[in-house]
Write a protein that holds these residues in place. Sequence first.
Motif, PDB file in Angstrom:
ATOM      1  N   MET A  49     -43.001  24.845  47.889  1.00  0.00           N
ATOM      2  CA  MET A  49     -41.730  24.962  47.653  1.00  0.00           C
ATOM      3  C   MET A  49     -41.420  26.421  47.393  1.00  0.00           C
ATOM      4  N   ASP A  50     -42.167  27.259  47.697  1.00  0.00           N
ATOM      5  CA  ASP A  50     -41.838  28.678  47.342  1.00  0.00           C
ATOM      6  C   ASP A  50     -40.949  29.401  48.229  1.00  0.00           C
ATOM      7  N   MET A  51     -39.578  29.630  47.772  1.00  0.00           N
ATOM      8  CA  MET A  51     -38.590  30.073  48.699  1.00  0.00           C
ATOM      9  C   MET A  51     -38.293  31.634  48.334  1.00  0.00           C
ATOM     10  N   THR A  52     -38.935  32.097  47.440  1.00  0.00           N
ATOM     11  CA  THR A  52     -38.697  33.456  47.140  1.00  0.00           C
ATOM     12  C   THR A  52     -39.877  34.237  46.979  1.00  0.00           C
ATOM     13  N   LYS A  53     -39.888  35.693  47.608  1.00  0.00           N
ATOM     14  CA  LYS A  53     -40.773  36.769  47.427  1.00  0.00           C
ATOM     15  C   LYS A  53     -42.104  35.906  47.169  1.00  0.00           C
ATOM     16  N   ALA A  54     -42.441  35.285  48.346  1.00  0.00           N
ATOM     17  CA  ALA A  54     -43.869  34.754  48.173  1.00  0.00           C
ATOM     18  C   ALA A  54     -45.059  35.559  48.371  1.00  0.00           C
ATOM     19  N   ARG A  57     -48.371  32.200  50.398  1.00  0.00           N
ATOM     20  CA  ARG A  57     -47.818  31.084  50.710  1.00  0.00           C
ATOM     21  C   ARG A  57     -48.801  29.922  51.455  1.00  0.00           C
ATOM     22  N   SER A  58     -48.637  28.925  50.652  1.00  0.00           N
ATOM     23  CA  SER A  58     -49.600  27.860  51.064  1.00  0.00           C
ATOM     24  C   SER A  58     -49.194  27.404  52.546  1.00  0.00           C
ATOM     25  N   ARG A  59     -48.164  27.239  53.093  1.00  0.00           N
ATOM     26  CA  ARG A  59     -47.786  27.065  54.458  1.00  0.00           C
ATOM     27  C   ARG A  59     -48.465  27.868  55.274  1.00  0.00           C
ATOM     28  N   ASP A  60     -48.884  29.265  55.097  1.00  0.00           N
ATOM     29  CA  ASP A  60     -49.667  30.030  55.997  1.00  0.00           C
ATOM     30  C   ASP A  60     -50.985  29.636  56.187  1.00  0.00           C
ATOM     31  N   LEU A  61     -51.169  28.396  55.440  1.00  0.00           N
ATOM     32  CA  LEU A  61     -52.732  27.344  55.631  1.00  0.00           C
ATOM     33  C   LEU A  61     -52.380  26.159  56.185  1.00  0.00           C
ATOM     34  N   LYS A  71     -50.656  16.209  54.929  1.00  0.00           N
ATOM     35  CA  LYS A  71     -49.485  16.504  55.581  1.00  0.00           C
ATOM     36  C   LYS A  71     -48.729  17.728  54.756  1.00  0.00           C
ATOM     37  N   VAL A  72     -48.413  18.700  55.513  1.00  0.00           N
ATOM     38  CA  VAL A  72     -47.896  19.915  54.981  1.00  0.00           C
ATOM     39  C   VAL A  72     -46.441  19.788  55.122  1.00  0.00           C
ATOM     40  N   HIS A  73     -45.592  19.986  53.789  1.00  0.00           N
ATOM     41  CA  HIS A  73     -44.105  20.018  54.178  1.00  0.00           C
ATOM     42  C   HIS A  73     -43.386  21.538  53.356  1.00  0.00           C
ATOM     43  N   TYR A  74     -42.682  21.950  54.161  1.00  0.00           N
ATOM     44  CA  TYR A  74     -41.899  23.202  53.803  1.00  0.00           C
ATOM     45  C   TYR A  74     -40.831  23.477  54.642  1.00  0.00           C
ATOM     46  N   GLN A  75     -40.015  24.064  53.891  1.00  0.00           N
ATOM     47  CA  GLN A  75     -38.554  24.485  54.595  1.00  0.00           C
ATOM     48  C   GLN A  75     -38.655  25.950  55.165  1.00  0.00           C
ATOM     49  N   GLU A  76     -38.462  26.212  56.487  1.00  0.00           N
ATOM     50  CA  GLU A  76     -38.393  27.577  57.136  1.00  0.00           C
ATOM     51  C   GLU A  76     -37.482  28.501  56.230  1.00  0.00           C
TER      52      GLU A  76
END
Length: 76
Positions: A49-54, A57-61, A71-76
Motif C-alpha cells: 500500500m506504499d503510494m508515495t516516495k517508495a 517497494r514490495s511490488r518490485d518483488l 498473492k500480491v496486491h497493489y495499485q499502479e
Amino acid sequence: MFEQITDLIGTKTNFIFVGEAGSGKSEIAINFAKYLASLGNKPVHFFDMDMTKALFRSRDLSEKLINLGIKVHYQE
C-alpha cells in the motif's frame, strides 16, 4: 523460534506493519509473508500500500512472491 511465532499468530488472519520510512516494515512484511506461505495451511495475500516516495517497494518483488504462492496486491 518458529513455534513461538506460530503460537503468537494463533487464529489471527490480518497483519499490518506500521513505522517510519526506512524502518524495515517492507522487509519484515515480506519475510513474514514468506514464512506464512511456507506453513501451507492458509492462502497468503500481500498488500503493498506504499503510494508515495517508495524507498523500497514490495511490488518490485512480486514475481518472486507469486512463485512462492503468495498473492500480491497493489495499485499502479
